[in-house]
Scaffold this motif. Structure first.
Motif, PDB file in Angstrom:
ATOM      1  N   PHE A 118       0.816  -1.206   0.000  1.00 47.32           N
ATOM      2  CA  PHE A 118       0.000   0.000   0.000  1.00 47.32           C
ATOM      3  C   PHE A 118       0.850   1.257   0.000  1.00 47.32           C
ATOM      4  N   ALA A 119       2.027   1.204   0.614  1.00 44.22           N
ATOM      5  CA  ALA A 119       2.947   2.348   0.533  1.00 44.22           C
ATOM      6  C   ALA A 119       3.308   2.621  -0.927  1.00 44.22           C
ATOM      7  N   GLN A 120       3.539   1.563  -1.682  1.00 46.48           N
ATOM      8  CA  GLN A 120       3.867   1.717  -3.099  1.00 46.48           C
ATOM      9  C   GLN A 120       2.677   2.253  -3.881  1.00 46.48           C
ATOM     10  N   LYS A 121       1.488   1.721  -3.630  1.00 49.89           N
ATOM     11  CA  LYS A 121       0.306   2.119  -4.398  1.00 49.89           C
ATOM     12  C   LYS A 121      -0.184   3.516  -4.028  1.00 49.89           C
ATOM     13  N   ASN A 122      -0.097   3.871  -2.763  1.00 51.09           N
ATOM     14  CA  ASN A 122      -0.637   5.143  -2.300  1.00 51.09           C
ATOM     15  C   ASN A 122       0.368   6.285  -2.396  1.00 51.09           C
ATOM     16  N   LEU A 123       1.645   5.968  -2.134  1.00 52.08           N
ATOM     17  CA  LEU A 123       2.667   7.012  -2.048  1.00 52.08           C
ATOM     18  C   LEU A 123       3.792   6.853  -3.060  1.00 52.08           C
ATOM     19  N   ASN A 124       3.787   5.742  -3.784  1.00 47.11           N
ATOM     20  CA  ASN A 124       4.875   5.448  -4.713  1.00 47.11           C
ATOM     21  C   ASN A 124       6.215   5.435  -3.985  1.00 47.11           C
ATOM     22  N   ARG A 125       6.197   4.901  -2.765  1.00 47.45           N
ATOM     23  CA  ARG A 125       7.387   4.798  -1.932  1.00 47.45           C
ATOM     24  C   ARG A 125       7.419   3.411  -1.291  1.00 47.45           C
ATOM     25  N   SER A 126       8.607   2.969  -0.901  1.00 47.95           N
ATOM     26  CA  SER A 126       8.725   1.752  -0.115  1.00 47.95           C
ATOM     27  C   SER A 126       8.297   2.040   1.322  1.00 47.95           C
ATOM     28  N   LEU A 127       8.221   0.999   2.134  1.00 53.28           N
ATOM     29  CA  LEU A 127       7.844   1.180   3.538  1.00 53.28           C
ATOM     30  C   LEU A 127       8.825   2.116   4.240  1.00 53.28           C
ATOM     31  N   ASP A 128      10.120   1.908   3.995  1.00 55.35           N
ATOM     32  CA  ASP A 128      11.126   2.796   4.577  1.00 55.35           C
ATOM     33  C   ASP A 128      11.159   4.146   3.860  1.00 55.35           C
ATOM     34  N   GLY A 129      10.934   4.111   2.543  1.00 58.56           N
ATOM     35  CA  GLY A 129      10.979   5.347   1.766  1.00 58.56           C
ATOM     36  C   GLY A 129       9.926   6.351   2.178  1.00 58.56           C
ATOM     37  N   GLN A 130       8.746   5.873   2.600  1.00 59.99           N
ATOM     38  CA  GLN A 130       7.704   6.808   3.037  1.00 59.99           C
ATOM     39  C   GLN A 130       8.150   7.575   4.279  1.00 59.99           C
ATOM     40  N   LEU A 131       8.872   6.896   5.172  1.00 58.83           N
ATOM     41  CA  LEU A 131       9.338   7.551   6.391  1.00 58.83           C
ATOM     42  C   LEU A 131      10.404   8.585   6.077  1.00 58.83           C
ATOM     43  N   GLU A 132      11.243   8.276   5.107  1.00 56.61           N
ATOM     44  CA  GLU A 132      12.248   9.251   4.675  1.00 56.61           C
ATOM     45  C   GLU A 132      11.580  10.474   4.057  1.00 56.61           C
ATOM     46  N   MET A 133      10.464  10.264   3.340  1.00 57.01           N
ATOM     47  CA  MET A 133       9.738  11.377   2.749  1.00 57.01           C
ATOM     48  C   MET A 133       9.066  12.234   3.824  1.00 57.01           C
ATOM     49  N   PHE A 134       8.546  11.580   4.868  1.00 59.49           N
ATOM     50  CA  PHE A 134       7.827  12.308   5.911  1.00 59.49           C
ATOM     51  C   PHE A 134       8.751  13.122   6.811  1.00 59.49           C
ATOM     52  N   GLU A 135      10.004  12.692   6.957  1.00 54.77           N
ATOM     53  CA  GLU A 135      10.887  13.316   7.945  1.00 54.77           C
ATOM     54  C   GLU A 135      11.006  14.827   7.777  1.00 54.77           C
ATOM     55  N   PRO A 136      11.345  15.346   6.575  1.00 52.35           N
ATOM     56  CA  PRO A 136      11.442  16.808   6.453  1.00 52.35           C
ATOM     57  C   PRO A 136      10.090  17.504   6.589  1.00 52.35           C
ATOM     58  N   THR A 137       9.009  16.837   6.181  1.00 52.46           N
ATOM     59  CA  THR A 137       7.685  17.442   6.319  1.00 52.46           C
ATOM     60  C   THR A 137       7.341  17.647   7.787  1.00 52.46           C
ATOM     61  N   VAL A 138       7.536  16.605   8.591  1.00 60.54           N
ATOM     62  CA  VAL A 138       7.232  16.701  10.023  1.00 60.54           C
ATOM     63  C   VAL A 138       8.167  17.697  10.710  1.00 60.54           C
ATOM     64  N   ARG A 139       9.452  17.630  10.382  1.00 59.53           N
ATOM     65  CA  ARG A 139      10.415  18.531  11.022  1.00 59.53           C
ATOM     66  C   ARG A 139      10.080  19.985  10.740  1.00 59.53           C
ATOM     67  N   ARG A 140       9.790  20.300   9.474  1.00 56.74           N
ATOM     68  CA  ARG A 140       9.476  21.692   9.126  1.00 56.74           C
ATOM     69  C   ARG A 140       8.162  22.136   9.775  1.00 56.74           C
ATOM     70  N   ALA A 141       7.193  21.239   9.810  1.00 56.52           N
ATOM     71  CA  ALA A 141       5.916  21.589  10.444  1.00 56.52           C
ATOM     72  C   ALA A 141       6.131  21.915  11.921  1.00 56.52           C
ATOM     73  N   ARG A 142       6.897  21.082  12.603  1.00 57.00           N
ATOM     74  CA  ARG A 142       7.153  21.315  14.030  1.00 57.00           C
ATOM     75  C   ARG A 142       7.973  22.586  14.235  1.00 57.00           C
ATOM     76  N   ASP A 143       8.930  22.831  13.349  1.00 57.66           N
ATOM     77  CA  ASP A 143       9.737  24.046  13.455  1.00 57.66           C
ATOM     78  C   ASP A 143       8.876  25.302  13.335  1.00 57.66           C
ATOM     79  N   HIS A 144       7.770  25.194  12.583  1.00 56.73           N
ATOM     80  CA  HIS A 144       6.855  26.323  12.427  1.00 56.73           C
ATOM     81  C   HIS A 144       5.750  26.336  13.490  1.00 56.73           C
ATOM     82  N   GLY A 145       5.841  25.442  14.454  1.00 55.17           N
ATOM     83  CA  GLY A 145       4.888  25.440  15.555  1.00 55.17           C
ATOM     84  C   GLY A 145       3.589  24.701  15.282  1.00 55.17           C
ATOM     85  N   LEU A 146       3.540  23.910  14.206  1.00 47.04           N
ATOM     86  CA  LEU A 146       2.320  23.171  13.896  1.00 47.04           C
ATOM     87  C   LEU A 146       2.295  21.840  14.643  1.00 47.04           C
TER      88      LEU A 146
END
Length: 308
Positions: A118-146
């Motif tokens: 489902f990671a491949q079908k929904n995100l076009n990423r591997s199971l580990d690859g999805q987490l690598e994609m999320f890391e900068p998104t979460v970090r930047r969101a938290r840095d902005h106080g979200l």
């Protein structure tokens, strides 16, 4: 018994209060084929708030090509005005986060998978690859106080892989929390979960050091088990539940996923058990009936149909 309300018989050992995380405007409408006017979506969100829902997820900043129904995300948030800033939105990646930041929103969510397929079908990423994609998104969101919430789909079963090992769900979930998510929503995306699975999954997270205060459960009713599973989750100490007004919803990338747990059905269960939730059932059911009229079909919710 008051007409339109269940008889209240509290059960010892259950939570005193539950937070309902309303996902109807996003998860409920995303699978609708006919485009719903933006003005109707805005009124839907506003009616849900007036009915007492404490959290109403408004939309997703996904690319319009993937979910055409949500192509009007910016327009919708504009119609919601200043109050819209507090409504969570789904952001699939950094581009989605950029759009949320531009509007000054306060709460975002990311959507991961517990399975490789489902990671491949929904995100076009591997199971580990999805987490690598999320890391900068979460970090930047938290840095902005979200605040950042993390969904994990396919926690109980996957249409391609079958039953999903509990250890696999816990491994993905804890990594998302380690990235900086404040809450983890565990999804039974295709509705195959059973009460025993719910108990075992919550216990496994507890054993991994993740308390019930950081977990939410997100049930689908494909096999009619959503309320049974919600009751099992209550007995396990869960106090946050995702639900969709009128039982709307599915998943555009998992064709066997049918409607979400109906918010009205959950409210009926909670009220009968004497658990506080803050929702006006009559106002909520009227909202679902109003939306069903605009969608041109009756509500899937058993409680909405009964009250009507």
């Amino acid at each position: 018994m008051t007409p339109g309300l269940p008889t209240v018989v509290p059960e010892p050992g259950l939570p005193e209060r539950v937070t309902i995380y309303e996902v109807g405007p996003r998860d409920g409408l995303q699978n609708e084929q006919a485009l719903v006017p933006t003005e109707v979506k805005a009124e839907f969100v506003q009616r849900l708030v007036r009915a007492g829902l404490p959290v109403v997820e408004a939309t997703s900043f996904v690319h319009p090509r993937w979910v055409p129904q949500l192509a009007d995300a910016e327009e919708l948030m504009g119609l919601l005005g200043e109050a819209g800033r507090r409504h969570p939105v789904l952001v699939p990646n950094e581009r989605g986060l950029d759009r949320a930041l531009a509007l000054g929103l306060e709460h975002v969510a990311i959507f991961g998978s517990a399975t490789e397929t489902f990671a491949q079908k929904n995100l076009n990423r591997s199971l580990d690859g999805q987490l690598e994609m999320f890391e900068p998104t979460v970090r930047r969101a938290r840095d902005h106080g979200l605040d950042v919430r993390a969904y994990v789909s396919m926690c109980f079963g996957d249409p391609w892989e079958g039953p999903v090992p509990v250890e696999q769900v816990v491994a993905v979930g804890t990594r998302l929390l380690d990235l900086g998510a404040s809450q983890l929503s565990l999804g039974d995306t295709i509705g195959v979960g059973t009460a025993g699975q719910v108990t075992a999954l919550v216990a496994a997270f507890d054993a991994a050091g993740v308390g019930v205060d950081r977990l939410a459960l997100h049930f689908h009713d494909t096999y009619g088990q959503a309320l049974t599973n919600a009751y099992a989750a209550l007995r396990a100490g869960i106090t946050t539940f995702d639900a969709s007004a009128g039982g709307l919803g599915g998943c555009p990338y998992a064709k066997s996923a049918t409607g979400n747990l109906a918010t009205e059905d959950l409210v009926w269960l909670l009220t009968g058990l004497g658990i506080e939730h803050g929702v006006d059932l009559a106002a909520l059911a009227a909202t679902s009936t109003w939306l069903a009229d605009r969608l041109g079909r009756p509500s899937p919710s058993a409680v909405v149909r009964a009250l009507a």
